[in-house]
Design an enzyme around this catalytic site. Structure first.
Site, PDB file in Angstrom:
ATOM      1  CB  SER A   1       4.682   8.284  12.074  1.00 14.75           C
ATOM      2  OG  SER A   1       3.515   7.546  12.354  1.00 14.75           O
ATOM      3  CB  THR A   2       7.655   6.448  16.205  1.00 20.85           C
ATOM      4  OG1 THR A   2       8.978   6.445  15.640  1.00 20.85           O
ATOM      5  CG2 THR A   2       7.686   5.660  17.502  1.00 20.85           C
TER       6      THR A   2
ATOM      7  N   GLY B   1       3.704   2.933  13.710  1.00 22.23           N
ATOM      8  CA  GLY B   1       4.486   1.717  13.898  1.00 22.23           C
ATOM      9  C   GLY B   1       4.103   0.996  15.174  1.00 22.23           C
TER      10      GLY B   1
ATOM     11  CE  LYS C   1      -1.908   2.720   3.210  1.00 27.11           C
ATOM     12  NZ  LYS C   1      -2.013   4.032   2.591  1.00 27.11           N
TER      13      LYS C   1
ATOM     14  CD  GLU D   1      13.207   3.562   8.055  1.00 23.97           C
ATOM     15  OE1 GLU D   1      13.219   4.351   9.037  1.00 23.97           O
ATOM     16  OE2 GLU D   1      13.146   3.942   6.892  1.00 23.97           O
TER      17      GLU D   1
ATOM     18  CD  GLU E   1      10.542  11.738  12.257  1.00 22.62           C
ATOM     19  OE1 GLU E   1       9.575  11.069  12.638  1.00 22.62           O
ATOM     20  OE2 GLU E   1      11.402  11.324  11.451  1.00 22.62           O
TER      21      GLU E   1
ATOM     22  CB  CYS F   1      12.880   8.406   8.579  1.00 20.50           C
ATOM     23  SG  CYS F   1      13.621   7.416   7.288  1.00 20.50           S
TER      24      CYS F   1
END
Lengths: 492, 292, 304
Positions: free
Chosen positions: A248-249, A252, A195, A269, A400, A303
């Site tokens: 994004s964390t 994730g 995706k 990642e 970030e 990133c």
């Protein structure tokens, strides 16, 4: 002798670059892009489409199908069937040739790919042309060669494919991330449901066309477009064996949680807030280039961007002065212009996020600098921005931002800067600038980061593993180590 | 008749043998219902202290030379060999036959030797120099992930414990280990072995107590980088994986019989390693066309 | 020494150079796309920055005269072309050149100091320079003693430049580093510092006799040195890449580099020159291509 107008010295003229727009006349974008399932372009079962726009001028580029659970299920079923019946039983050397063929066709169509990437993502044509597209092709070339050599990567093990892998990729390097995901998955004998991000689906759809052209067996790669709900449908599908996610964390973590207790493998990642450290003995002018490249490459939508700059105090003023001067020469504007260095922000949403952080930075008392630059009236743009007088406890130095925004801190000793650099939940990358080899090895071994760029920054290569420590995720992509994410190992 | 001196089993944290800060204890029994001894019932705070000790020890341990780590691991094997009888007695007390106990101790010693040998080799086998297409030297190597929380296999007292700890410390990590709840005797005795084998304090911390009570702390503690779940409960692994999200912990579980040959592998060392890739420019003066 | 104000540079404080980083930066200049207006303007600037050069053992008055005519009449079928900046010759040809270009505004530059090797005693170099100036040279292109530099005798190199500068007075002094013999960019940077502090008005890459000559990496390194020197002292030093720049494209990329490193103030022949012999015709072909729309043939451009 003919009289001539003689100028002993020409007056200092302003010499500027005329617009040098990359041609788009060769493009034939479709009005509407459907889902790529089982080797066919099919309409979404809901009949719903969404627009993808050009962030540099906010014009609509095409309509994109919105896949729902039913469509994802179709894609997973196609991938499962292709896995069991074709791909996992095909000799590895044949697999290799398919991947190689995809790489070649991508290369042939690279001009089209780079222009579409720039139109859809807002990144400069220079970068699409010189970085994204060639690297994406090379990724396929690199992993093509691995397909029939896997036993060399895992000594004393039997290597098996995982099955169907679900892959969810971000909008900052749309085609390159697709390549990072698909190429190793295919080389290791898995089938794919991918995706792309909702703001940048176009090059993935071109890749679908390329894959179809390559004759890759139906269902080996399926590409479903949509929003977060589409991604969730992939993550939660019971017949998916592995999830590979870049983004994004926060998302994730949601994925890590969603698959807890299942047998799905996962690689993540995620985000970063990477330190770029300039020691007083650095090659200062190249370090300044490294700072620029570290944070303004791809508008800071990277990133591993070197978003936290640490300068050793004796040279701090000098570096900041040189940095500001260098920033004045950055050409900000239309990404299609071959001379543009900093293009458009990917979306209104991301621009809002960046502007929110800039506001926070000012409120926190940090000192902001932006070079004078003309910014197009339409489209999403943010001038290159640096903040000085920043402390470790400033929000802008911790979170970030994912934009062209740099925070600058100074340090005194090597010990101090290692501690500060590691003082973050993230651990994706770091830069070290020093002409002293022993110092580089010391610092690089102590930084908790998956990629260390010493006297360089933001370099990528298919042979080079990439991925983070701590909350920047786990698993590696690229290189021999990137294979491990897609295989099951057992005793010989 | 001489009155036997009973052993007091305490915790092993930071190279010390403290009692649990909670003051609690429990008395596991063997299959026949005979008490095995009084064990500390470690608390969440003991876990916290163990994490602090492991973190403190991490820098020194991970930076020891591979050869030195290997020497220390060999020393563990020597110490264990020297105390075979004690371990056999404990295993028998916990329900093994004499033969089984002897085999388990032998296997444990051999396994330690196996991992001791890997200390200065896994980097060579699994690192790489990556031939990038630019003028850079690029290499990838493994680095320890950090502090690892270990829920030891619950069905064995010694071999599971050893099999879980060794790949972790061979790779330069430090750890805290929750021993088998019902057959915990060997764990604290093994701590004594560690303590007399030049293993720096804090590299391995061993707790005894209730898995259910402590598992959440292992999974959610923000300063634990990775968790090894040695048990077999699907519920537990799901719980750990869900809680591990808070700091993106790397969670590994191995539903297997640790007494098999699968129970030892360099790939287990790899599971607790990060890959670090480093780039550096190569100045090319003279050019490739020059003849040197 | 008369000029006691000169100060030997602090060689310890000069920045180290990472060559790979320099190559990457230079590559970004080379990807600049110079089109339309900016190209025509750039090409005209290049013509006006050329030091049209002949430095051969077989140079004769006839050859020098023909070159001087070309310097003033690059392509007379077009009116609005500039002249080149200067002609560059050996001392023995200065007088001939001077007579040819007088009143045209085109300057006469003379190489000196035992060009190209510089392997003569200082007395000879001083005489060489005095002679060229007495013959009418407007500019002196001296060479540094590379042997002394490479053996670490930086003071010798500095003193020699300062001595020549003393003789030059108002005559502009270009100091040739002969970067192809210095080999590393760190050496180039060091030699640039020594030359600028010793009184150079221009620093110049090469004699044209040694390969590699004016690579963009070398020129970039020298431009950075000029920039730092300007910021420290307020003095604008000129830059002259010489040797190996024979195409318009490469020359335009050099202009891009000057613009982005030093800014527009340096984009004139007071501060930037190309030492070249065949560049002019390539630029002329490009100029005519853009004026006429057809690609050009060398047969239509004089080769004096």
């Amino acid at each position: 002798m003919r009289e001539k107008k003689i100028k002993t010295t020409s007056p200092s003229l302003e010499w500027n670059y005329s617009p040098a727009l990359e041609s788009t006349s060769h493009l034939k974008l479709k009005k509407q892009y459907d889902l790529f399932i089982n080797g066919e372009f099919v309409k979404p079962s809901s009949g719903k489409y969404f627009d993808t726009i050009n962030p540099s001028n906010e014009e609509k580029l095409a309509e994109i199908a919105h896949a729902n659970e039913e469509d994802v299920d179709k894609a997973v079923k196609a991938a499962r069937k292709a896995f069991t019946e074709v791909w996992s039983v095909m000799p590895a050397k044949e697999r290799a040739k398919y991947i190689f063929r995809i790489a070649r066709i991508m290369q042939e169509r690279s001009r089209e790919l780079m222009v579409v990437e720039t139109l859809d993502a807002g990144k400069t044509i220079r970068e699409s042309r010189d970085v994204d597209v060639p690297l994406a092709c090379n990724h396929f070339f690199y992993y093509a060669g691995w397909a029939d050599k896997l036993e060399y990567a895992f000594p004393n093990r039997t290597v098996k494919s995982l099955g169907v892998v679900g892959q969810i990729i971000p909008w900052n390097f749309p085609l390159l991330m697709a390549a990072w995901k698909i190429a190793p998955a295919l080389a290791t004998g898995n089938t794919v449901v991918l995706k792309p991000a909702e703001t940048t689906p176009l090059t993935a759809m071109l890749l679908a066309e390329i894959i179809k052209e390559s004759g890759l067996p139906d269902g080996v790669v399926n590409i479903v477009t949509g929003y977060g709900d589409t991604g969730a449908a992939i993550v939660n599908h019971p017949d998916v064996n592995k999830i590979a996610f870049t983004g994004s964390t926060n998302v994730g973590k949601l994925i890590q949680k969603a698959i807890a207790g299942t047998d799905k493998k996962v690689t993540l990642e995620l985000g970063g807030k990477s330190a770029n450290i300039i020691f007083e003995d650095a090659a200062i002018d190249q370090a300044v280039e490294g700072i620029i490249n570290g944070i303004f490459f791809n508008q800071g939508h990277v990133c591993c961007a070197g978003s936290r700059l640490f300068i050793q105090e004796p040279i701090a003023d000098k570096v900041i002065k040189k940095l500001k001067e260098r920033m004045q020469t950055l050409q900000v504007g239309n990404p299609l212009d071959k001379n543009t260095d900093v293009g458009a922000i990917n979306s209104q949403e991301q621009l809002d996020t960046i502007n929110r952080y800039i506001k926070i930075g000012k409120k926190e008392g940090a000192e902001m600098f932006q070079p004078a630059c003309k910014i197009p009236e339409k489209g999403f743009y943010c001038p290159p921005t640096i903040f000085t007088n920043v402390a470790q406890s400033n929000i802008i130095a911790q979170e970030e931002i994912f934009g062209p925004v740099l925070t600058i801190q100074t340090f005194r000793t090597v010990d101090e800067v290692i501690q500060k650099a590691n003082n973050s939940p993230y651990g994706l990358a770091a830069g070290i600038w020093s002409e002293k080899g022993a110092q580089i090895f010391n610092v690089s071994s102590k930084l908790k980061a998956g990629v260390i760029w010493a006297n360089t920054y933001n370099k990528f290569d298919p042979t080079s593993p990439f991925g983070g420590y701590k909350e920047s995720g786990f698993g590696r992509e690229g290189g021999m180590h990137g294979l491990a994410s897609y295989v099951k190992l057992s005793n010989k | 008749m001489r009155l036997e001196i009973l052993k007091t089993y305490k915790l092993y944290i930071g190279g010390q043998f403290p009692r649990t800060e909670s003051g609690r204890f429990y008395t596991p029994k063997n299959k026949k219902g005979a008490p095995l001894g009084n064990m500390c019932l470690a608390s969440r705070k003991d876990v916290k202290n163990a994490v602090s000790s492991a973190r403190k020890a991490f820098g020194g341990w991970s930076e020891k030379t591979a050869f030195n780590r290997s020497q220390i691991l060999y020393r563990i094997a020597e110490m264990l060999e020297g105390r075979r009888d004690q371990f056999i007695a404990e295993l028998v007390k916990q329900g093994s036959t004499l033969k089984q106990a002897g085999e388990e101790v032998n296997l444990s010693i051999d396994r330690i030797v196996y991992y001791a040998g890997w200390c200065d080799k896994y980097l060579q086998v699994f690192s790489s120099v990556n031939p990038v297409s630019s003028s850079h030297f690029n290499f990838s190597l493994q680095e320890p992930v950090g502090v690892v929380g270990v829920i030891a296999p619950q069905d064995t007292s010694l071999i599971g414990l050893v099999s879980a700890i060794l790949p972790i410390i061979a790779g330069g990590n430090t750890c805290l280990v929750l021993a088998s709840e019902n057959i915990p005797l060997c764990s604290i005795t093994f701590a004594e072995v560690l303590n007399s084998s030049d293993v720096p304090g804090g590299v391995v911390n061993i707790l005894t107590g209730n898995e259910k009570e402590l598992i959440e702390t292992f999974a959610s503690h923000m300063d634990i980088n990775s968790v090894l779940y040695g048990g077999a409960s699907k519920e537990n692994i799901q719980l750990i994986q869900e809680l591990a999200v808070v700091n993106v912990k790397r969670v590994h579980y191995y539903p297997m019989n640790w007494s098999n040959e699968d129970g030892q592998s360099v790939y287990l060392i790899n599971d607790f390693q990060e890959i670090k890739t480093t780039w550096h420019p190569i100045e090319n003066i003279g050019g490739s066309s020059s003849v040197y | 020494m008369k000029n006691s104000k000169l100060k030997f540079p602090d060689l310890l404080s000069i920045p180290k150079i990472d060559k790979v980083g320099v190559e990457e930066r230079v590559a970004t200049f080379q990807t600049r796309s110079i089109k339309n207006e900016s190209k025509i303007q750039g090409l005209n600037m290049i013509l006006n920055m050329i030091d049209l050069t002949t430095l051969e053992g077989k140079d004769t008055p006839g050859k020098v005269k023909q070159m001087c005519y070309k310097a003033m009449h690059l392509h007379d079928s077009f009116d609005d072309l500039p002249t080149v900046a200067a002609v560059c010759v050996y001392p023995s040809m200065v007088k001939i050149a001077k007579d040819e270009v007088k009143n045209s505004g085109v300057k006469v530059a003379s190489v000196s100091t035992a060009f190209p090797s510089g392997q003569s005693p200082l007395d000879v170099k001083i005489y060489d320079t005095k002679f060229a100036i007495s013959e009418g040279a407007d500019e002196i292109d001296m060479v540094i003693s590379r042997g002394k530099f490479l053996s670490g005798d930086y003071n010798f190199v500095f003193d020699e430049i300062a001595a020549i500068k003393d003789i030059c007075g108002k005559v502009r002094l270009k100091v040739i580093l002969e970067t192809g013999e210095l080999v590393t960019l760190d050496n180039v940077r060091k030699a640039s510092e020594i030359a600028m502090y010793a009184g150079a008005d221009f620093i110049k890459t090469s004699t044209g006799k040694i390969q590699p000559a004016a690579t963009m990496q070398v020129t970039y390194t020298m431009l950075l040195a000029i920039k730092d020197f300007y910021q420290k002292t307020g003095k604008m030093i000129g830059m002259k890449p010489a040797g190996g720049i024979s195409t318009s494209k490469l020359a335009l990329h050099n202009l891009v580099m000057v613009k982005e490193v030093l800014g527009n103030d340096w984009l004139n022949n007071e501060y930037f020159r190309f030492g070249a012999s065949s560049l002019a015709n390539d630029v002329l072909m490009q100029v005519l291509k853009s004026k006429t729309g057809v690609y050009q043939s060398p047969d239509y451009f004089s080769i004096d």
